[in-house]
Design a protein around this motif. Structure first.
Motif, PDB file in Angstrom:
ATOM      1  N   ASN A 117      12.882   6.036   7.273  1.00 39.03           N
ATOM      2  CA  ASN A 117      13.207   4.668   7.681  1.00 39.03           C
ATOM      3  C   ASN A 117      12.258   3.631   7.091  1.00 39.03           C
ATOM      4  N   PRO A 118      12.077   3.638   5.764  1.00 37.45           N
ATOM      5  CA  PRO A 118      11.129   2.691   5.161  1.00 37.45           C
ATOM      6  C   PRO A 118      11.576   1.251   5.244  1.00 37.45           C
ATOM      7  N   SER A 119      12.872   0.994   5.514  1.00 40.99           N
ATOM      8  CA  SER A 119      13.339  -0.384   5.537  1.00 40.99           C
ATOM      9  C   SER A 119      13.164  -1.047   6.891  1.00 40.99           C
ATOM     10  N   ALA A 120      12.790  -0.268   7.904  1.00 45.45           N
ATOM     11  CA  ALA A 120      12.677  -0.865   9.223  1.00 45.45           C
ATOM     12  C   ALA A 120      11.501  -1.827   9.275  1.00 45.45           C
ATOM     13  N   PRO A 121      11.698  -3.034   9.828  1.00 44.53           N
ATOM     14  CA  PRO A 121      10.595  -3.977   9.915  1.00 44.53           C
ATOM     15  C   PRO A 121       9.500  -3.469  10.841  1.00 44.53           C
ATOM     16  N   SER A 122       8.272  -3.703  10.463  1.00 46.08           N
ATOM     17  CA  SER A 122       7.136  -3.307  11.289  1.00 46.08           C
ATOM     18  C   SER A 122       6.506  -4.560  11.857  1.00 46.08           C
ATOM     19  N   THR A 123       6.509  -4.672  13.161  1.00 44.79           N
ATOM     20  CA  THR A 123       6.010  -5.892  13.794  1.00 44.79           C
ATOM     21  C   THR A 123       4.723  -5.657  14.560  1.00 44.79           C
ATOM     22  N   THR A 124       4.362  -4.400  14.830  1.00 48.59           N
ATOM     23  CA  THR A 124       3.144  -4.111  15.569  1.00 48.59           C
ATOM     24  C   THR A 124       2.407  -2.974  14.897  1.00 48.59           C
ATOM     25  N   MET A 160       6.505  -3.494  -1.442  1.00 47.64           N
ATOM     26  CA  MET A 160       5.099  -3.096  -1.485  1.00 47.64           C
ATOM     27  C   MET A 160       4.290  -4.027  -2.380  1.00 47.64           C
ATOM     28  N   GLN A 161       4.853  -4.452  -3.510  1.00 43.63           N
ATOM     29  CA  GLN A 161       4.128  -5.389  -4.362  1.00 43.63           C
ATOM     30  C   GLN A 161       3.832  -6.700  -3.624  1.00 43.63           C
ATOM     31  N   LYS A 162       4.778  -7.166  -2.826  1.00 45.36           N
ATOM     32  CA  LYS A 162       4.545  -8.377  -2.041  1.00 45.36           C
ATOM     33  C   LYS A 162       3.417  -8.166  -1.045  1.00 45.36           C
ATOM     34  N   VAL A 163       3.403  -6.997  -0.411  1.00 41.65           N
ATOM     35  CA  VAL A 163       2.361  -6.680   0.560  1.00 41.65           C
ATOM     36  C   VAL A 163       0.992  -6.668  -0.117  1.00 41.65           C
ATOM     37  N   VAL A 164       0.899  -5.974  -1.247  1.00 42.14           N
ATOM     38  CA  VAL A 164      -0.386  -5.860  -1.952  1.00 42.14           C
ATOM     39  C   VAL A 164      -0.823  -7.223  -2.477  1.00 42.14           C
ATOM     40  N   ALA A 165       0.134  -8.013  -2.959  1.00 39.91           N
ATOM     41  CA  ALA A 165      -0.200  -9.360  -3.426  1.00 39.91           C
ATOM     42  C   ALA A 165      -0.778 -10.198  -2.295  1.00 39.91           C
ATOM     43  N   ASN A 166      -0.241 -10.029  -1.101  1.00 39.47           N
ATOM     44  CA  ASN A 166      -0.765 -10.750   0.068  1.00 39.47           C
ATOM     45  C   ASN A 166      -2.193 -10.320   0.386  1.00 39.47           C
ATOM     46  N   VAL A 167      -2.451  -9.007   0.295  1.00 38.85           N
ATOM     47  CA  VAL A 167      -3.803  -8.504   0.556  1.00 38.85           C
ATOM     48  C   VAL A 167      -4.788  -9.095  -0.443  1.00 38.85           C
ATOM     49  N   VAL A 168      -4.433  -9.077  -1.713  1.00 36.59           N
ATOM     50  CA  VAL A 168      -5.320  -9.591  -2.765  1.00 36.59           C
ATOM     51  C   VAL A 168      -5.519 -11.094  -2.625  1.00 36.59           C
ATOM     52  N   SER A 169      -4.458 -11.820  -2.258  1.00 38.94           N
ATOM     53  CA  SER A 169      -4.574 -13.253  -2.066  1.00 38.94           C
ATOM     54  C   SER A 169      -5.472 -13.588  -0.880  1.00 38.94           C
ATOM     55  N   SER A 170      -5.370 -12.804   0.182  1.00 37.01           N
ATOM     56  CA  SER A 170      -6.149 -13.068   1.394  1.00 37.01           C
ATOM     57  C   SER A 170      -7.590 -12.595   1.257  1.00 37.01           C
ATOM     58  N   ILE A 171      -7.790 -11.481   0.557  1.00 38.45           N
ATOM     59  CA  ILE A 171      -9.134 -10.918   0.354  1.00 38.45           C
ATOM     60  C   ILE A 171      -9.296 -10.629  -1.135  1.00 38.45           C
ATOM     61  N   PHE A 286       2.828   3.963   6.702  1.00 40.51           N
ATOM     62  CA  PHE A 286       3.412   3.964   8.040  1.00 40.51           C
ATOM     63  C   PHE A 286       2.488   4.605   9.068  1.00 40.51           C
ATOM     64  N   LYS A 287       1.557   5.405   8.619  1.00 47.69           N
ATOM     65  CA  LYS A 287       0.580   5.980   9.535  1.00 47.69           C
ATOM     66  C   LYS A 287      -0.473   4.951   9.959  1.00 47.69           C
ATOM     67  N   PHE A 288      -0.503   3.820   9.259  1.00 50.14           N
ATOM     68  CA  PHE A 288      -1.485   2.779   9.561  1.00 50.14           C
ATOM     69  C   PHE A 288      -0.833   1.534  10.167  1.00 50.14           C
ATOM     70  N   GLY A 289       0.461   1.586  10.408  1.00 51.37           N
ATOM     71  CA  GLY A 289       1.116   0.451  11.058  1.00 51.37           C
ATOM     72  C   GLY A 289       2.334  -0.079  10.348  1.00 51.37           C
ATOM     73  N   GLY A 290       2.650   0.424   9.149  1.00 55.23           N
ATOM     74  CA  GLY A 290       3.866  -0.019   8.478  1.00 55.23           C
ATOM     75  C   GLY A 290       3.605  -0.590   7.100  1.00 55.23           C
ATOM     76  N   ARG A 291       4.654  -1.072   6.488  1.00 50.14           N
ATOM     77  CA  ARG A 291       4.548  -1.661   5.152  1.00 50.14           C
ATOM     78  C   ARG A 291       4.230  -3.138   5.306  1.00 50.14           C
TER      79      ARG A 291
END
Length: 327
Positions: A117-124, A160-171, A286-291
């Motif tokens: 279920n990789p497409s499921a939104p992770s909110t918590t 995933m690229q969007k997620v990683v881009a956010n991490v790099v932009s924030s830190i 997903f073991k750390f909270g999601g994508r």
């Protein structure tokens, strides 16, 4: 611009449906199937792979489509075949299929259980105990390194690229500990990708920018993910297009960079987009909270021998659902 992952998704559905019919009717799974392509004896992996390729060519693709074996590797107790599929109108794409080691069973479609279920939104975030267990399990290093294997038009890879881009932009310091790599193959000096030549060209473009214009990589990728127009993004992010064109055309530059990504992907057994490799070991976000950015930041921070202060930064812990499917 057409999105080629949609085309390949249809191919996978047709292959899976055709195989289901063959399986039910016992054409190559039953003892009576000794005359079928897959039931012929073959002395080694290459021989069995060629037989399976011929079977697909003969039974599972429409007339005018050619199927060529690129390579065969062992993965999870099966043989994985990388196939070049060329349609009657000369559209090319890479397919990955699996066969059993005895050559009797063909698996045109696979599902990775650890990416359910990789497409499921992770909110918590994941439950604290689960996150702690995942954190304790990672391989630690003084300077952790996360490799994210994707293809440029896969919806989950883009997510995933969007997620990683956010991490790099924030830190920003995290950029030294993260590298996006690409899945594919080099055949006859040409980069190929699972969703066809448009994706292969974009993968190579991003690889060249990553290697030769690294200060502009994240700006370009962030632009592309929001518009999918490479031409406008090359212009707006200030990419040196002369240098880029020379890179993508050079066997010693772009093709070589891409081949190195593909070699590493094969060594890790990375076939799905995305696949995350942290300090040389496969890890699931997903073991750390999601994508989402917080989960990716957490997995990297968990892998530090001594966590830096930036690990106390809290990032977004929600993500939008991706649509479609990807190999």
């Amino acid at each position: 611009m057409n999105n080629p992952w949609k085309i390949i998704a249809i191919v996978f559905i047709l292959l899976f449906a055709a195989t289901a019919v063959i399986c039910i009717s016992g054409v190559f799974f039953s003892d009576a199937a000794s005359s079928s392509l897959l039931s012929r004896s073959a002395p080694d992996a290459s021989g069995k792979a060629e037989i399976a390729t011929n079977f697909i060519q003969t039974n599972l693709v429409e007339s005018g489509t050619s199927v060529r074996l690129i390579n065969v590797t062992e993965e999870s107790g099966l043989f994985r075949l990388s196939l070049n599929v060329r349609s009657a109108d000369n559209q090319e794409q890479i397919l990955y299929v699996f066969i059993s080691k005895d050559g009797k069973y063909l698996f045109p479609s696979t599902f990775m259980l650890n990416q359910f279920n990789p497409s499921a939104p992770s909110t918590t975030p994941a439950p604290a105990a689960a996150s702690a267990n995942a954190c304790n399990a990672v391989t630690r290093a003084e300077s952790p390194f996360l490799e994210a294997f994707v293809v440029s038009y896969c919806p989950y890879g883009q997510q995933m690229q969007k997620v990683v881009a956010n991490v790099v932009s924030s830190i920003p310091t995290m950029s030294a500990h993260i590298k996006v790599r690409y899945l594919g193959a080099v055949s006859n000096g040409t980069v190929q990708s699972m969703h066809g030549p448009t994706e292969a060209a974009e993968n190579l473009r991003q690889i060249c920018i990553r290697e030769e214009q690294p200060n502009r990589y994240w700006n370009y990728v962030s632009c592309f993910l929001n518009s999918t127009s490479s031409a406008s993004c090359l212009n707006s992010t200030g990419i040196d297009t002369t240098k880029l064109s020379a890179c993508t055309a050079s066997p010693d530059r772009g093709i070589s960079y891409a081949a190195n990504d593909f070699r590493l992907a094969n060594s890790y057994g990375a076939t799905a987009s995305p696949t995350l490799i942290l300090n040389g070991a496969t890890v699931s976000e997903f073991k750390f909270g999601g994508r989402n950015p917080e989960a990716v930041k957490s997995m990297i921070c968990c892998s530090y021998t001594n966590q830096p202060e930036v690990c106390n930064t809290t990032l977004a812990s929600s993500s939008a659902a991706a649509t479609g499917t990807c190999g």
